[in-house]
Design a protein around this motif. Sequence first.
Motif, PDB file in Angstrom:
ATOM      1  N   ARG A  88      -8.216  11.412  -4.656  1.00  0.00           N
ATOM      2  CA  ARG A  88      -9.445  10.965  -5.004  1.00  0.00           C
ATOM      3  C   ARG A  88      -9.499   9.493  -4.381  1.00  0.00           C
ATOM      4  NH1 ARG A  88     -11.692  11.242  -9.593  1.00  0.00           N
ATOM      5  NH2 ARG A  88      -9.253  12.001 -10.432  1.00  0.00           N
ATOM      6  N   CYS A  89     -11.019   9.535  -3.796  1.00  0.00           N
ATOM      7  CA  CYS A  89     -10.699   8.306  -2.911  1.00  0.00           C
ATOM      8  C   CYS A  89     -12.850   7.823  -2.452  1.00  0.00           C
ATOM      9  CB  CYS A  89     -10.777   8.477  -1.337  1.00  0.00           C
ATOM     10  SG  CYS A  89     -11.254   9.848  -0.483  1.00  0.00           S
ATOM     11  N   ALA A  90     -13.525   6.862  -1.784  1.00  0.00           N
ATOM     12  CA  ALA A  90     -14.215   6.213  -1.604  1.00  0.00           C
ATOM     13  C   ALA A  90     -14.194   6.189   0.433  1.00  0.00           C
ATOM     14  CB  ALA A  90     -14.828   5.168  -2.365  1.00  0.00           C
ATOM     15  N   SER A  91     -13.858   6.924   1.019  1.00  0.00           N
ATOM     16  CA  SER A  91     -13.564   7.171   2.278  1.00  0.00           C
ATOM     17  C   SER A  91     -14.527   7.910   2.725  1.00  0.00           C
ATOM     18  CB  SER A  91     -12.150   7.164   2.638  1.00  0.00           C
ATOM     19  OG  SER A  91     -12.208   7.564   4.132  1.00  0.00           O
ATOM     20  N   PRO A 125     -13.704   5.105 -12.032  1.00  0.00           N
ATOM     21  CA  PRO A 125     -13.178   4.027 -10.738  1.00  0.00           C
ATOM     22  C   PRO A 125     -12.085   3.575 -10.151  1.00  0.00           C
ATOM     23  CG  PRO A 125     -13.274   3.770 -14.291  1.00  0.00           C
ATOM     24  CD  PRO A 125     -13.864   4.784 -13.265  1.00  0.00           C
ATOM     25  N   ARG A 126     -11.571   2.822  -9.418  1.00  0.00           N
ATOM     26  CA  ARG A 126     -11.117   3.506  -8.168  1.00  0.00           C
ATOM     27  C   ARG A 126     -10.054   2.672  -8.684  1.00  0.00           C
ATOM     28  NH1 ARG A 126      -8.834  -0.094  -3.726  1.00  0.00           N
ATOM     29  NH2 ARG A 126      -8.994  -1.984  -5.213  1.00  0.00           N
ATOM     30  N   GLY A 127      -8.783   3.201  -8.144  1.00  0.00           N
ATOM     31  CA  GLY A 127      -6.862   3.522  -8.732  1.00  0.00           C
ATOM     32  C   GLY A 127      -7.106   4.366 -10.191  1.00  0.00           C
ATOM     33  N   ILE A 142       6.388  10.034   0.214  1.00  0.00           N
ATOM     34  CA  ILE A 142       6.112   9.090  -0.349  1.00  0.00           C
ATOM     35  C   ILE A 142       5.504   7.988   0.989  1.00  0.00           C
ATOM     36  CG2 ILE A 142       6.889   6.312  -0.606  1.00  0.00           C
ATOM     37  CD1 ILE A 142       6.504   8.539  -3.084  1.00  0.00           C
ATOM     38  N   GLU A 143       6.206   8.291   1.787  1.00  0.00           N
ATOM     39  CA  GLU A 143       6.277   7.825   3.779  1.00  0.00           C
ATOM     40  C   GLU A 143       4.516   7.740   3.805  1.00  0.00           C
ATOM     41  OE1 GLU A 143       7.772   7.463   8.440  1.00  0.00           O
ATOM     42  OE2 GLU A 143       9.428   7.198   6.025  1.00  0.00           O
ATOM     43  N   ALA A 144       4.166   9.199   4.170  1.00  0.00           N
ATOM     44  CA  ALA A 144       2.677   9.375   4.752  1.00  0.00           C
ATOM     45  C   ALA A 144       1.714   9.322   3.948  1.00  0.00           C
ATOM     46  CB  ALA A 144       2.571  11.162   4.313  1.00  0.00           C
ATOM     47  N   GLN A 145       2.415   8.566   2.316  1.00  0.00           N
ATOM     48  CA  GLN A 145       1.305   8.369   1.617  1.00  0.00           C
ATOM     49  C   GLN A 145       0.626   7.090   1.892  1.00  0.00           C
ATOM     50  OE1 GLN A 145       1.807   8.597  -2.957  1.00  0.00           O
ATOM     51  NE2 GLN A 145       0.484  10.186  -3.247  1.00  0.00           N
ATOM     52  N   GLU A 146       1.962   5.991   1.534  1.00  0.00           N
ATOM     53  CA  GLU A 146       1.516   4.968   1.823  1.00  0.00           C
ATOM     54  C   GLU A 146       1.176   4.798   3.256  1.00  0.00           C
ATOM     55  OE1 GLU A 146       5.820   2.884   1.330  1.00  0.00           O
ATOM     56  OE2 GLU A 146       5.835   2.261  -0.384  1.00  0.00           O
ATOM     57  N   ARG A 147       1.211   5.041   4.128  1.00  0.00           N
ATOM     58  CA  ARG A 147       0.635   5.618   5.850  1.00  0.00           C
ATOM     59  C   ARG A 147      -0.779   4.689   5.607  1.00  0.00           C
ATOM     60  NH1 ARG A 147       3.572   7.533   8.255  1.00  0.00           N
ATOM     61  NH2 ARG A 147       2.840  10.061   8.489  1.00  0.00           N
ATOM     62  N   GLU A 148      -1.452   6.218   4.512  1.00  0.00           N
ATOM     63  CA  GLU A 148      -2.557   7.394   3.668  1.00  0.00           C
ATOM     64  C   GLU A 148      -3.194   5.480   3.248  1.00  0.00           C
ATOM     65  OE1 GLU A 148      -3.654   9.932   2.047  1.00  0.00           O
ATOM     66  OE2 GLU A 148      -4.612  10.895   3.676  1.00  0.00           O
ATOM     67  N   ASN A 149      -2.251   5.386   2.459  1.00  0.00           N
ATOM     68  CA  ASN A 149      -2.608   4.331   1.655  1.00  0.00           C
ATOM     69  C   ASN A 149      -3.697   2.777   2.353  1.00  0.00           C
ATOM     70  OD1 ASN A 149      -2.467   5.878  -0.348  1.00  0.00           O
ATOM     71  ND2 ASN A 149      -1.192   4.376  -1.649  1.00  0.00           N
ATOM     72  N   ARG A 150      -2.384   2.502   3.256  1.00  0.00           N
ATOM     73  CA  ARG A 150      -2.784   1.411   4.231  1.00  0.00           C
ATOM     74  C   ARG A 150      -3.992   2.343   4.672  1.00  0.00           C
ATOM     75  NH1 ARG A 150       2.398   1.083   5.492  1.00  0.00           N
ATOM     76  NH2 ARG A 150       2.644   2.394   6.989  1.00  0.00           N
ATOM     77  N   GLU A 155      -9.767   0.411   5.917  1.00  0.00           N
ATOM     78  CA  GLU A 155     -11.255   1.268   5.970  1.00  0.00           C
ATOM     79  C   GLU A 155     -12.188   0.591   4.227  1.00  0.00           C
ATOM     80  OE1 GLU A 155     -13.866   5.434   6.245  1.00  0.00           O
ATOM     81  OE2 GLU A 155     -11.740   5.554   5.351  1.00  0.00           O
ATOM     82  N   ARG A 156     -11.999   0.747   3.327  1.00  0.00           N
ATOM     83  CA  ARG A 156     -12.080  -0.095   2.316  1.00  0.00           C
ATOM     84  C   ARG A 156     -12.790  -1.708   2.599  1.00  0.00           C
ATOM     85  NH1 ARG A 156     -11.523  -2.937  -2.516  1.00  0.00           N
ATOM     86  NH2 ARG A 156      -9.843  -3.601  -1.830  1.00  0.00           N
TER      87      ARG A 156
END
Length: 198
Positions: A88-91, A125-127, A142-150, A155-156
């Motif tokens: 889920r995103c708004a990217s 709603p976001r989050g 977890i590491e890949a997910q944190e990198r994508e989150n950053r 971008e946000r």
Amino acid sequence: SMGSGQVLHCPYTFEKARLILREMTELLVMELVDKGLETDKLVLTVGYDRESLNAPAICGNYRGAVSLDHYGRLVPRHAHGTANLSRRCASTRMITQAMLALYDRIVDPQLLVRRVNIVALNVRPRGATTKEEWQLDLFSDIEAQERENRELERERKRQQAMLHIRKKYGKNAILRGMNFMEGATARDRNAQIGGHKA
């Protein structure tokens, strides 16, 4: 759900209609960001122009389904499909990539396009995460997910800066090169209110 549609003022080629789709998708994503919402499912419907069946270069090769329009004229059956996002995103990047890949997969490149409709489904709603999404997170990298989150967070921030400038100086304050390409309509659409010329 959230969406937008556009009936084109004349028949558009596959490439020109793809440009319109890209503009529409970016505007839809900015609307999601503005409202603090995210999506994980996209729907695209593309309506073809009846001229597709009159053009000798096209009708000789077209073997697809046809249907009748509301005037009883034959027209190629519209293309319709869905795309699921990996999260889920708004990217702008992720959603535009998914929407263009869907377009390339379902739209017949030899036909002329007359209408484009896009919808974002499962808008939340976001989050806000569901129990299933939270459980899936437990087993993911977890590491890949944190990198994508950053990356998504960076971008946000860019998107919010763009929104701020557009709200202060007008929707046409920031335009990309594609908005000036022949057939692009974002500048005209930005000058309209509720689908009508201002």
